[in-house]
Design a protein around this motif. Structure first.
Motif, PDB file in Angstrom:
ATOM      1  N   LEU A 110      24.698  -8.990  32.877  1.00  0.00           N
ATOM      2  CA  LEU A 110      26.052  -9.360  32.471  1.00  0.00           C
ATOM      3  C   LEU A 110      27.039  -9.064  33.590  1.00  0.00           C
ATOM      4  CD1 LEU A 110      27.576 -10.342  29.869  1.00  0.00           C
ATOM      5  CD2 LEU A 110      28.147  -7.947  29.485  1.00  0.00           C
ATOM      6  N   LYS A 111      27.987  -9.975  33.765  1.00  0.00           N
ATOM      7  CA  LYS A 111      29.071  -9.720  34.714  1.00  0.00           C
ATOM      8  C   LYS A 111      30.107  -8.832  34.055  1.00  0.00           C
ATOM      9  CE  LYS A 111      28.099 -11.753  38.269  1.00  0.00           C
ATOM     10  NZ  LYS A 111      27.944 -11.033  39.486  1.00  0.00           N
ATOM     11  N   GLY A 112      30.579  -7.852  34.811  1.00  0.00           N
ATOM     12  CA  GLY A 112      31.747  -7.122  34.357  1.00  0.00           C
ATOM     13  C   GLY A 112      32.962  -7.879  34.866  1.00  0.00           C
ATOM     14  N   ASP A 132      39.213  -3.638  30.191  1.00  0.00           N
ATOM     15  CA  ASP A 132      39.227  -2.269  29.689  1.00  0.00           C
ATOM     16  C   ASP A 132      37.852  -1.617  29.890  1.00  0.00           C
ATOM     17  OD1 ASP A 132      39.249   0.034  28.174  1.00  0.00           O
ATOM     18  OD2 ASP A 132      40.417  -0.858  26.522  1.00  0.00           O
ATOM     19  N   PRO A 133      37.827  -0.454  30.566  1.00  0.00           N
ATOM     20  CA  PRO A 133      36.535   0.216  30.802  1.00  0.00           C
ATOM     21  C   PRO A 133      35.731   0.423  29.524  1.00  0.00           C
ATOM     22  CG  PRO A 133      38.310   1.363  31.946  1.00  0.00           C
ATOM     23  CD  PRO A 133      38.956   0.282  31.135  1.00  0.00           C
ATOM     24  N   LYS A 134      36.426   0.606  28.395  1.00  0.00           N
ATOM     25  CA  LYS A 134      35.705   0.806  27.127  1.00  0.00           C
ATOM     26  C   LYS A 134      34.823  -0.397  26.804  1.00  0.00           C
ATOM     27  CE  LYS A 134      38.899   3.754  24.567  1.00  0.00           C
ATOM     28  NZ  LYS A 134      40.283   3.210  24.563  1.00  0.00           N
ATOM     29  N   LEU A 135      35.356  -1.592  27.083  1.00  0.00           N
ATOM     30  CA  LEU A 135      34.579  -2.806  26.803  1.00  0.00           C
ATOM     31  C   LEU A 135      33.370  -2.888  27.730  1.00  0.00           C
ATOM     32  CD1 LEU A 135      37.540  -5.330  26.415  1.00  0.00           C
ATOM     33  CD2 LEU A 135      36.009  -4.531  24.598  1.00  0.00           C
ATOM     34  N   ILE A 136      33.596  -2.534  28.986  1.00  0.00           N
ATOM     35  CA  ILE A 136      32.502  -2.579  29.958  1.00  0.00           C
ATOM     36  C   ILE A 136      31.410  -1.591  29.572  1.00  0.00           C
ATOM     37  CG2 ILE A 136      31.929  -2.072  32.376  1.00  0.00           C
ATOM     38  CD1 ILE A 136      34.405  -3.533  33.201  1.00  0.00           C
ATOM     39  N   HIS A 137      31.817  -0.401  29.152  1.00  0.00           N
ATOM     40  CA  HIS A 137      30.827   0.593  28.736  1.00  0.00           C
ATOM     41  C   HIS A 137      30.078   0.158  27.492  1.00  0.00           C
ATOM     42  CE1 HIS A 137      32.569   4.192  31.115  1.00  0.00           C
ATOM     43  NE2 HIS A 137      32.201   3.181  31.854  1.00  0.00           N
ATOM     44  N   ALA A 138      30.815  -0.415  26.542  1.00  0.00           N
ATOM     45  CA  ALA A 138      30.153  -0.872  25.317  1.00  0.00           C
ATOM     46  C   ALA A 138      29.081  -1.897  25.655  1.00  0.00           C
ATOM     47  CB  ALA A 138      31.181  -1.465  24.357  1.00  0.00           C
ATOM     48  N   ALA A 139      29.402  -2.810  26.559  1.00  0.00           N
ATOM     49  CA  ALA A 139      28.431  -3.845  26.935  1.00  0.00           C
ATOM     50  C   ALA A 139      27.219  -3.225  27.628  1.00  0.00           C
ATOM     51  CB  ALA A 139      29.089  -4.876  27.841  1.00  0.00           C
ATOM     52  N   PRO A 167      35.799   0.123  38.107  1.00  0.00           N
ATOM     53  CA  PRO A 167      34.694  -0.014  37.149  1.00  0.00           C
ATOM     54  C   PRO A 167      33.329   0.276  37.765  1.00  0.00           C
ATOM     55  CG  PRO A 167      35.818  -2.133  37.503  1.00  0.00           C
ATOM     56  CD  PRO A 167      36.612  -1.090  38.190  1.00  0.00           C
ATOM     57  N   MET A 168      33.152  -0.066  39.047  1.00  0.00           N
ATOM     58  CA  MET A 168      31.881   0.262  39.702  1.00  0.00           C
ATOM     59  C   MET A 168      31.638   1.763  39.663  1.00  0.00           C
ATOM     60  SD  MET A 168      31.597  -1.878  43.190  1.00  0.00           S
ATOM     61  CE  MET A 168      31.381  -3.653  43.211  1.00  0.00           C
ATOM     62  N   ALA A 169      32.687   2.507  40.000  1.00  0.00           N
ATOM     63  CA  ALA A 169      32.554   3.959  40.024  1.00  0.00           C
ATOM     64  C   ALA A 169      32.267   4.490  38.630  1.00  0.00           C
ATOM     65  CB  ALA A 169      33.827   4.592  40.582  1.00  0.00           C
ATOM     66  N   PRO A 216      41.492 -10.626  31.233  1.00  0.00           N
ATOM     67  CA  PRO A 216      40.181  -9.976  31.396  1.00  0.00           C
ATOM     68  C   PRO A 216      39.645  -9.356  30.108  1.00  0.00           C
ATOM     69  CG  PRO A 216      41.573  -9.451  33.272  1.00  0.00           C
ATOM     70  CD  PRO A 216      42.438 -10.193  32.282  1.00  0.00           C
ATOM     71  N   ASP A 217      40.496  -8.706  29.319  1.00  0.00           N
ATOM     72  CA  ASP A 217      40.008  -8.060  28.097  1.00  0.00           C
ATOM     73  C   ASP A 217      39.429  -9.071  27.112  1.00  0.00           C
ATOM     74  OD1 ASP A 217      40.501  -5.563  28.925  1.00  0.00           O
ATOM     75  OD2 ASP A 217      42.332  -5.234  27.722  1.00  0.00           O
ATOM     76  N   HIS A 218      40.158 -10.147  26.910  1.00  0.00           N
ATOM     77  CA  HIS A 218      39.682 -11.165  25.975  1.00  0.00           C
ATOM     78  C   HIS A 218      38.316 -11.694  26.428  1.00  0.00           C
ATOM     79  CE1 HIS A 218      39.685 -14.595  23.264  1.00  0.00           C
ATOM     80  NE2 HIS A 218      39.327 -15.338  24.298  1.00  0.00           N
ATOM     81  N   THR A 219      38.195 -11.955  27.733  1.00  0.00           N
ATOM     82  CA  THR A 219      36.947 -12.493  28.265  1.00  0.00           C
ATOM     83  C   THR A 219      35.799 -11.515  28.046  1.00  0.00           C
ATOM     84  OG1 THR A 219      38.324 -13.463  29.981  1.00  0.00           O
ATOM     85  CG2 THR A 219      35.953 -13.584  30.308  1.00  0.00           C
TER      86      THR A 219
END
Lengths: 430, 254
Positions: free
Chosen positions: A140-142, A147-154, A188-190, A115-118
């Motif tokens: 964008l799909k999460g 890693d939540p950091k990647l999701i937040h950055a996006a 991640p939704m939360a 998941p992180d690489h993706t």
């Protein structure tokens, strides 16, 4: 591999994600930039299935390491595989956008390596697009488990993010998508919800706060791959709306992709009418002030395929009817079968300058086919039958041929062609 | 029976409204000069456009009725509905009587008619925001050709001006011989007839075929519903849509 071949594979692989709306964001163009978002969303074309094309909907890659039973792209399926480079996605998006083919990009992906690489790859694409001063819409799909950091950055680069639940219960998730965990979806939704509210608070203090998902988050569930009832599903949706401030929950009728004893047989037709009823129920939750438990209960856990959910509710709750058109509140008007948000508004508006009789309702364009059994105008009832459940039910049941028409997924995909009118919410699905 | 005619401009129509008030005229109909054949029994009077008079009416609609009413009028004017001029006149008359509440009088014919005409224009405007297609020309500018039912070119121009930023772009309403040219957030509308074929950029064909590929492969075959597609995207727009060119004939395939 040629770009055209990749596009073919990776758009085909993305087609079961139903969300395609480009609404809810009002991103502005920047000096020297390309693009802007339209609050109400814009459809650019319609495909042979009658679904609207608003965004360039593609997977970044379908070389997925997961083997989810229901999924067309699962590892063990022998299908052509491809992966874009970030550069290719950027070029496609900019060139399609310039030609006004699309409102922006919808980017998802199978899980490549992990998941992180993706998620890093997806982040790279959206970052580059914004660096190229692209100001169009990005959904964008999460990736669950990243890693939540990647999701937040996006989240700082895109307009909307979604993490798909796919299966409406933990049990189904376990049996059909064992590599996905409930927590990896809900956590991640939360945290997205949390981050959006932090952003909103900071925005009030400084208007230079970098944006974070201005069009919020959505999710999707597959209908009919697993045994949950409509009640289970609608309860789950209600929870998602309330707890995660979800903008939309999408429902996708399961189209058999794989032969597996855990799944409905490969000959099963996609339950389109059921999907339609769920959307109607969902609309009632979001715009009509209904709760899930008013619409369904353990004795009636599934929507009636012959009657729309509001009619069904009204017949079960005749004590609230008939409603006097000239006195009812907006909320009461909305509960009348056949009266939608726009009609209710028109009634309220026209009432300000004079009371309305039955003919007046026709003149202002309220459809009375269903409504007439549930209303009075200046005290007079025009339904022509007495108010008994079985009477009304008989009148309202659609003739079998109407079922075809019901399958029209008009409510879903034409949202943004319906005019933007107060409250634009319903049409633009904010 | 009195029928007033004018030159077909918005200013012309507002001048007609002005004269109706100041000369106490009660027209049976208002028509664009030359748009309809004249009959023998009616009396026709042509009203010359006068910017000053038009301006007066323009401002009093905005001040005494509402800016929404003014917008409604302009949108309705852009329709090709034969009754648009007289409907607009009746709407304004009632508007001056009722003031800013005018748009609540939904049961009044004058309001219902005008709203009906206006809403069709609103709808087509929105539709064309999505259905306009550009091709990239040799010099890098973007050219789009449209044939809308109503005269919505000036209504969609601001949208593209904002969106396309520093691109140089044109939208050509072929039926009406109108062209909008824009860049850097600005745009201008002028008359235009195409004299020679445009030179298309060499990479244009590549992106067109990618787009067609995408349009085909994103459709779900199990949900095929051509009737719905035709309802949402009427066929009269298809010949200007890149993705609908070269697709197999669909008639008789139901």
């Amino acid at each position: 591999m040629e770009l055209q071949e990749k596009l073919k594979i990776l758009s085909d692989a993305a087609k079961y994600d139903v969300s395609c709306s480009s609404s809810g964001s009002n991103r502005k163009n920047t000096p020297g930039g390309l693009g802007s978002a339209s609050e109400a969303g814009i459809c650019h074309s319609w495909t042979e299935d009658g679904r609207c094309v608003s965004l360039l909907k593609i997977l970044f890659s379908n070389e997925c390491v997961y083997d989810c039973v229901y999924c067309h792209n699962k590892r063990s399926n022998a299908i052509p595989r491809a992966t874009f480079t970030p550069r290719e996605v950027v070029e496609l998006t900019l060139n399609f956008y310039k030609r006004n083919y699309i409102e922006g990009l919808f980017l998802s992906s199978g899980v490549v390596n992990n998941p992180d690489h993706t998620m890093e790859q997806l982040l790279e694409v959206v970052k580059r697009l914004r660096e190229e001063k692209f100001n169009g819409y990005i959904h964008l799909k999460g990736i669950p488990g990243a890693d939540p950091k990647l999701i937040h950055a996006a989240g700082n680069y895109v307009d909307r993010m979604s993490i798909n639940i796919e299966l409406p219960s933990e049990k189904s998730l376990l049996s059909l998508a064992p590599q996905k965990k409930k927590e990896s979806i809900l956590l991640p939704m939360a945290s997205i919800k949390e981050e959006i509210s932090v952003y909103k608070a900071e925005k009030k203090i400084s208007r230079f706060t970098p944006s974070f998902l201005p069009a919020g988050q959505t999710t999707q569930m597959i209908i009919g791959a697993s045994p949950e009832s409509d009640l289970n599903i609608l309860n789950l949706s209600e929870g998602l709306y309330n707890r995660f401030s979800m903008k939309r929950v999408y429902y996708s009728a399961y189209i058999p992709a794989n032969d597996n004893s855990l799944l409905p047989s490969i000959q099963t037709k996609p339950p389109l009418l059921r999907e339609h009823r769920l959307y109607q129920g969902d609309w009632l939750l979001r715009f009509y002030g209904f709760t899930a438990k008013e619409l369904l209960n353990p004795a009636n856990p599934n929507f009636d395929l012959d009657l729309d959910p509001k009619c069904f509710w009204a017949i079960e709750n005749l004590q609230h009817f008939p409603v006097e058109i000239n006195k009812a509140s907006y909320e009461e008007l909305l509960r009348i079968p056949g009266v939608g948000v726009r009609s209710a508004w028109k009634i309220i508006k026209a009432r300000r300058v004079g009371s309305l009789d039955y003919q007046d309702l026709k003149k202002i364009g309220v459809v009375l086919k269903r409504a007439k059994y549930f209303i009075t105008c200046k005290g007079k009832y025009y339904g022509g039958i007495s108010l008994y459940p079985e009477n009304i039910r008989k009148q309202l049941i659609q003739k079998p041929k109407d079922h075809q028409r019901q399958l029209s997924i008009f409510d879903l995909y034409s949202e943004s062609i319906l005019r933007k009118e107060a409250p634009s919410k319903v049409m633009g699905e904010l | 029976m009195l029928i007033l005619t004018y030159d077909g401009t918005f200013e012309g129509l507002l001048t007609v409204v002005y004269e109706c008030y100041y000369q106490k005229l009660q027209p049976q109909d208002i028509q664009v000069e030359g748009e309809k054949e004249k009959d023998f029994v009616s009396r026709y009077v042509f009203i010359d456009t006068e910017d000053e008079k038009a301006d007066k009416v323009y401002r009093s609609i905005e001040e005494k009725i509402s800016s929404q009413a003014l917008k409604n009028c302009y949108y309705a004017f852009l329709s090709d509905d034969e009754t648009r001029s007289i409907s607009l006149y009746h709407y304004i008359r009632l508007g001056f009587k009722q003031g800013k509440a005018i748009d609540s009088f939904l049961t009044q014919e004058a309001v219902a008619n005008l709203h009906g005409i206006m809403q069709k224009v609103v709808r087509e405007r929105h539709r064309m925001l999505g259905l306009t297609r550009f091709v990239e020309l040799e010099d890098g500018s973007l050219y789009g050709k449209i044939q809308p039912k109503y005269n919505i070119l000036s209504l969609i121009a601001p949208h593209f001006a904002e969106r396309l930023g520093s691109e140089r772009w044109m939208i050509h309403d072929e039926g009406r011989n109108l062209l909008v040219i824009g860049t850097e957030g600005k745009w201008l509308l002028r008359d235009y007839t195409m004299k020679e074929a445009l030179k298309v950029h060499k990479r244009e064909a590549f992106f067109q075929s990618l787009w067609k590929e995408f349009h085909q492969s994103i459709a779900i075959k199990d949900r095929k519903n051509l009737k719905l597609q035709g309802q949402l995207m009427p066929k009269r727009y298809w010949h200007n849509l890149t993705e609908m060119q070269g697709s197999p004939p669909r008639d008789g395939e139901k």
